[in-house]
Design a protein around this motif. Structure first.
Motif, mmCIF file in Angstrom:
data_model
loop_
_atom_site.group_PDB
_atom_site.id
_atom_site.type_symbol
_atom_site.label_atom_id
_atom_site.label_comp_id
_atom_site.label_asym_id
_atom_site.label_seq_id
_atom_site.Cartn_x
_atom_site.Cartn_y
_atom_site.Cartn_z
ATOM 1 N N SER A 152 8.748 4.455 -7.931
ATOM 2 C CA SER A 152 7.354 4.914 -7.907
ATOM 3 C C SER A 152 7.276 6.397 -7.539
ATOM 4 C CB SER A 152 6.540 4.082 -6.905
ATOM 5 O OG SER A 152 6.504 2.722 -7.305
ATOM 6 N N PHE A 153 8.187 6.832 -6.663
ATOM 7 C CA PHE A 153 8.241 8.251 -6.285
ATOM 8 C C PHE A 153 8.548 9.125 -7.507
ATOM 9 C CE2 PHE A 153 10.720 11.978 -5.099
ATOM 10 C CZ PHE A 153 9.952 12.544 -4.086
ATOM 11 N N ILE A 154 9.521 8.714 -8.302
ATOM 12 C CA ILE A 154 9.932 9.522 -9.452
ATOM 13 C C ILE A 154 8.850 9.557 -10.523
ATOM 14 C CG2 ILE A 154 11.603 9.677 -11.354
ATOM 15 C CD1 ILE A 154 13.712 8.581 -9.434
ATOM 16 N N GLY A 198 14.618 -4.454 -4.223
ATOM 17 C CA GLY A 198 13.903 -4.525 -2.956
ATOM 18 C C GLY A 198 12.940 -3.370 -2.789
ATOM 19 N N TYR A 199 12.406 -3.263 -1.574
ATOM 20 C CA TYR A 199 11.360 -2.285 -1.258
ATOM 21 C C TYR A 199 11.760 -0.860 -1.633
ATOM 22 C CZ TYR A 199 8.423 0.690 1.722
ATOM 23 O OH TYR A 199 7.600 1.672 2.198
ATOM 24 N N TRP A 200 12.964 -0.436 -1.232
ATOM 25 C CA TRP A 200 13.311 0.969 -1.380
ATOM 26 C C TRP A 200 13.537 1.377 -2.830
ATOM 27 C CZ3 TRP A 200 11.916 4.390 1.815
ATOM 28 C CH2 TRP A 200 11.800 4.095 3.172
ATOM 29 N N MET A 201 14.049 0.501 -3.660
ATOM 30 C CA MET A 201 14.193 0.854 -5.077
ATOM 31 C C MET A 201 12.836 0.902 -5.764
ATOM 32 S SD MET A 201 17.706 -0.908 -6.509
ATOM 33 C CE MET A 201 17.530 -0.123 -8.118
ATOM 34 N N LEU A 202 11.941 0.004 -5.385
ATOM 35 C CA LEU A 202 10.569 0.074 -5.903
ATOM 36 C C LEU A 202 9.905 1.368 -5.439
ATOM 37 C CD1 LEU A 202 9.359 -3.593 -5.246
ATOM 38 C CD2 LEU A 202 9.979 -2.597 -7.461
ATOM 39 N N TYR A 203 10.141 1.712 -4.191
ATOM 40 C CA TYR A 203 9.571 2.931 -3.615
ATOM 41 C C TYR A 203 10.084 4.168 -4.350
ATOM 42 C CZ TYR A 203 7.840 5.920 0.203
ATOM 43 O OH TYR A 203 7.172 6.861 0.938
ATOM 44 N N PHE A 230 13.574 2.734 -15.669
ATOM 45 C CA PHE A 230 14.823 1.967 -15.541
ATOM 46 C C PHE A 230 15.119 1.647 -14.079
ATOM 47 C CE2 PHE A 230 15.511 3.607 -19.833
ATOM 48 C CZ PHE A 230 16.018 2.469 -20.462
ATOM 49 N N LEU A 231 14.841 2.575 -13.171
ATOM 50 C CA LEU A 231 15.092 2.323 -11.756
ATOM 51 C C LEU A 231 14.210 1.182 -11.244
ATOM 52 C CD1 LEU A 231 16.678 3.345 -9.293
ATOM 53 C CD2 LEU A 231 14.772 4.878 -8.793
ATOM 54 N N THR A 232 12.951 1.143 -11.675
ATOM 55 C CA THR A 232 12.030 0.088 -11.246
ATOM 56 C C THR A 232 12.416 -1.260 -11.836
ATOM 57 O OG1 THR A 232 10.244 1.726 -11.118
ATOM 58 C CG2 THR A 232 9.601 -0.594 -11.140
ATOM 59 N N ILE A 233 12.790 -1.257 -13.112
ATOM 60 C CA ILE A 233 13.154 -2.506 -13.788
ATOM 61 C C ILE A 233 14.321 -3.194 -13.087
ATOM 62 C CG2 ILE A 233 14.205 -3.419 -15.914
ATOM 63 C CD1 ILE A 233 12.444 -1.355 -17.435
ATOM 64 N N GLY A 278 0.819 -1.201 0.000
ATOM 65 C CA GLY A 278 0.000 0.000 0.000
ATOM 66 C C GLY A 278 0.854 1.254 0.000
ATOM 67 N N GLU A 279 1.978 1.219 0.699
ATOM 68 C CA GLU A 279 2.889 2.372 0.722
ATOM 69 C C GLU A 279 3.533 2.594 -0.640
ATOM 70 O OE1 GLU A 279 4.060 1.914 5.462
ATOM 71 O OE2 GLU A 279 5.388 1.091 3.906
ATOM 72 N N ILE A 280 3.877 1.502 -1.334
ATOM 73 C CA ILE A 280 4.435 1.633 -2.684
ATOM 74 C C ILE A 280 3.375 2.170 -3.643
ATOM 75 C CG2 ILE A 280 5.333 0.349 -4.671
ATOM 76 C CD1 ILE A 280 6.743 -1.501 -2.671
ATOM 77 N N ALA A 281 2.147 1.648 -3.506
ATOM 78 C CA ALA A 281 1.045 2.181 -4.323
ATOM 79 C C ALA A 281 0.822 3.652 -4.004
ATOM 80 C CB ALA A 281 -0.229 1.381 -4.072
ATOM 81 N N GLY A 282 0.936 3.993 -2.728
ATOM 82 C CA GLY A 282 0.719 5.365 -2.310
ATOM 83 C C GLY A 282 1.781 6.321 -2.810
ATOM 84 N N VAL A 283 3.055 5.898 -2.786
ATOM 85 C CA VAL A 283 4.135 6.780 -3.240
ATOM 86 C C VAL A 283 4.098 6.960 -4.751
ATOM 87 C CG1 VAL A 283 6.023 5.127 -3.695
ATOM 88 C CG2 VAL A 283 6.533 7.380 -2.729
ATOM 89 N N GLY A 284 3.319 6.115 -5.422
ATOM 90 C CA GLY A 284 3.073 6.342 -6.842
ATOM 91 C C GLY A 284 2.046 7.430 -7.076
ATOM 92 N N LEU A 285 1.490 7.978 -5.961
ATOM 93 C CA LEU A 285 0.453 9.010 -6.060
ATOM 94 C C LEU A 285 0.831 10.312 -5.349
ATOM 95 C CD1 LEU A 285 -2.717 6.787 -5.466
ATOM 96 C CD2 LEU A 285 -1.885 7.667 -7.648
ATOM 97 N N TRP A 286 1.193 10.228 -4.030
ATOM 98 C CA TRP A 286 1.296 11.463 -3.264
ATOM 99 C C TRP A 286 2.423 12.409 -3.695
ATOM 100 C CZ3 TRP A 286 5.747 12.466 -0.685
ATOM 101 C CH2 TRP A 286 6.504 11.398 -0.196
ATOM 102 N N PRO A 287 3.594 11.959 -4.214
ATOM 103 C CA PRO A 287 4.595 12.938 -4.661
ATOM 104 C C PRO A 287 4.103 13.796 -5.829
ATOM 105 C CG PRO A 287 5.617 10.809 -4.303
ATOM 106 C CD PRO A 287 4.135 10.591 -4.263
ATOM 107 N N PHE A 288 3.076 13.293 -6.512
ATOM 108 C CA PHE A 288 2.396 14.076 -7.537
ATOM 109 C C PHE A 288 2.054 15.461 -6.986
ATOM 110 C CE2 PHE A 288 -1.495 15.674 -9.315
ATOM 111 C CZ PHE A 288 -1.580 15.254 -10.630
ATOM 112 N N ALA A 289 1.592 15.512 -5.727
ATOM 113 C CA ALA A 289 1.184 16.784 -5.124
ATOM 114 C C ALA A 289 2.367 17.734 -4.991
ATOM 115 C CB ALA A 289 0.554 16.530 -3.752
ATOM 116 N N ILE A 290 3.534 17.199 -4.646
ATOM 117 C CA ILE A 290 4.718 18.040 -4.490
ATOM 118 C C ILE A 290 5.078 18.701 -5.817
ATOM 119 C CG2 ILE A 290 7.185 18.047 -3.947
ATOM 120 C CD1 ILE A 290 6.650 15.737 -2.023
#
Length: 514
Positions: free
Chosen positions: A113-115, A105-110, A98-101, A56-68
């Motif tokens: 998704s943030f970018i 682990g968790y933090w690279m996926l995070y 490329f970073l996701t591919i 859920g946090e990974i799904a979320g970070v794919g959304l909330w940085p949009f606001a920034i």
């Protein structure tokens, strides 16, 4: 009339449709980034041993940085130029892929998704005000058509990924985002972007900020700072101090609380975004068990509802003309209550009936709200329009996606403990051992590694409990469209007391001065 005014007048009377199509494809790209991650999310849980709340946090970070990005770019977009911002978005979409591919682990996926969320926010920081400026007297119609690009991207990206099949590695599916990215990147190179209608009308930068005011700033800054605090481990007092300092500085400069109606619409955007994007973030995972029973991949639910949304958004203009924007939003809120509840309770082919109702409901939420804000607060220019969208994204990411994961983990935790009491087993102590903390509180999640080595009997028991918890989670979301329904009905009464809903048009001060 000055040369600048003449150019602006011409830009308004003859919109550059090639520019509109470039904006449309850029929205398709943002949808690719969303749906590809939504479809792959369950597989990441298995491959990287992630809890439901972590997913859920990974799904979320794919959304909330949009606001920034959408808020920051809205503050400077008229200075740096729309094209520069769009090029930055292209860089974000390529680098995140490329970073996701190559994530381990968790933090690279995070981070990946943030970018992509930063890139998505930049796209909307450009596309929304550009289209509102191109079509000043038909904003809801053309913003709805623009956001059909989001729905179309969900369909196209979903069909492409699902057609590749479950046996295809998820890395290849993530790479699909590069296709629309390169297309809109090439399309924008030769286009000339118009000045925002606020700039054309001679409305000052300070007047734009005053439309938002300290009240509007407090809402968006609070959500952003507290989310950043959760990521970086800031204490609550630190979050409060930073929020008050930023809001205080905003008030000191603007000396404005903000337009009360705008602040109300911002608050309503929170349940709207949770209802639409929060649910969409999880719908694939939530429907997996039931969709598997009827021989379909769960991702088809999101693709199907998005196809409905794609078609209907082309008809928003006539509908708004017939029943008004607030009437349309009220109607959709009521239908969403029915659709979400049915999705939480349906089995077999009835899931598709429930999905149809949910798809009808969510079709007009986002663009109609943006159009409503743009029609009522044109002095706010890109800022009021994009803060509304940014707040929606951060609400969907922080509240919507996160709370659905948290509800599932807490439900599984409770039901397995109850099962142990009734059946004299120790499943909870054996497999529910991942102690975690989230924005919504502490919880214990399933240890996927331990569960993978469990006996078939224990695995079946946990799977049955978890599948039930997934569906039940949707029932809790019904409260959000209920809040929306009440809010829109009250707003309809408010405008009726003022003599009816009227679109606010800006007078061109530059033309008048000349």
């Amino acid at each position: 009339m000055s040369k600048l005014s003449a150019e602006n007048s011409g830009a308004q009377s003859v919109p550059d449709m090639k520019l509109f199509y470039a904006c449309f494809i850029s929205l398709v790209t943002t949808a690719f980034g969303f749906i590809l991650r939504a479809l792959i999310l369950p597989q990441w849980g298995i491959d990287f041993n992630l809890t439901q709340t972590q997913l859920g946090e990974i799904a979320g970070v794919g959304l909330w940085p949009f606001a920034i990005s959408i808020v920051l770019f809205s503050l400077v977009i008229d200075k740096i130029g729309y094209k520069t911002a769009m090029i930055f978005a292209v860089v974000c979409h390529i680098s995140s892929a490329f970073l996701t591919i190559f994530a381990n682990g968790y933090w690279m996926l995070y981070l990946g998704s943030f970018i992509v969320a930063i890139g998505n926010g930049t796209v909307e920081a450009v596309a929304n005000p550009v289209v509102a400026t191109m079509f000043p007297k038909q904003k809801i119609k053309w913003l709805s058509i623009l956001h059909a690009g989001w729905a179309g991207g969900l369909v196209l990206g979903g069909v492409m990924a699902l057609t590749l099949g479950v046996e295809t590695r998820w890395e290849y599916k993530i790479a699909l985002i590069l296709i629309p990215t390169l297309i809109y990147g090439i399309m924008i190179l030769g286009r000339k972007f118009p000045l925002n209608e606020r700039v054309q009308a001679g409305v000052s930068y300070k007047e734009m900020l005053q439309e938002v005011g300290a009240g509007g700033a407090l809402i968006i800054v609070t959500l952003i700072i507290f989310q950043l605090g959760a990521v970086f481990g800031w204490s609550i007092p630190t979050n409060v101090i930073i929020t008050l300092l930023i809001t205080g500085a905003f008030w000191y400069y603007t000396r404005s609380f903000g337009r009360p109606l705008f602040i109300i619409l911002l608050l309503v955007m929170i349940p709207l975004a949770t209802t639409e994007l929060g649910t969409d973030s999880w719908i694939t995972d939530l429907m997996t068990h039931e969709m598997t029973k009827i021989g379909l991949q769960a991702g088809w639910v999101l693709v199907y509802t998005s196809a409905i949304m794609f078609v209907l958004r082309f008809f928003a203009g006539p509908l708004v003309h017939k029943i008004s924007s607030l009437g349309l939003l009220s109607l959709c809120s009521g239908v969403a209550v029915i659709g979400l509840y049915m999705l939480s309770a349906s089995t077999g082919m009835m899931i598709l009936v429930a999905a149809t109702i949910y798809g009808l409901a969510k079709s007009f939420f986002w663009p109609t709200m943006l159009g409503l804000v743009s029609e009522q607060f044109p002095k706010g220019g890109a800022l009021t329009l994009n803060i509304t969208g940014g707040l929606g994204m951060i609400a969907a990411g922080v509240i919507g996606a996160g709370i659905l994961g948290f509800i599932q983990d807490k439900s599984v935790d409770r039901k397995i403990a109850q099962y142990d009491v009734v059946n004299h087993t120790v499943i909870h102590n054996t497999y529910v051992t991942e102690k975690k903390t989230s924005l919504f509180g502490d919880y214990e999640g399933l240890d996927q590694t331990k569960l993978s080595g469990a006996s078939p009997e224990d695995q079946n028991t946990v799977t049955a409990i978890r599948d039930g918890a997934k569906k039940e989670a949707l029932r809790y979301i019904v409260i959000f469209p209920l809040i929306m329904l009440g809010s829109y009905l009250l707003l309809m009464l408010y405008f009726r007391s003022k003599g009816g809903y009227k679109v606010v048009l800006l007078e061109n001060r530059t033309t008048q001065e000349n």
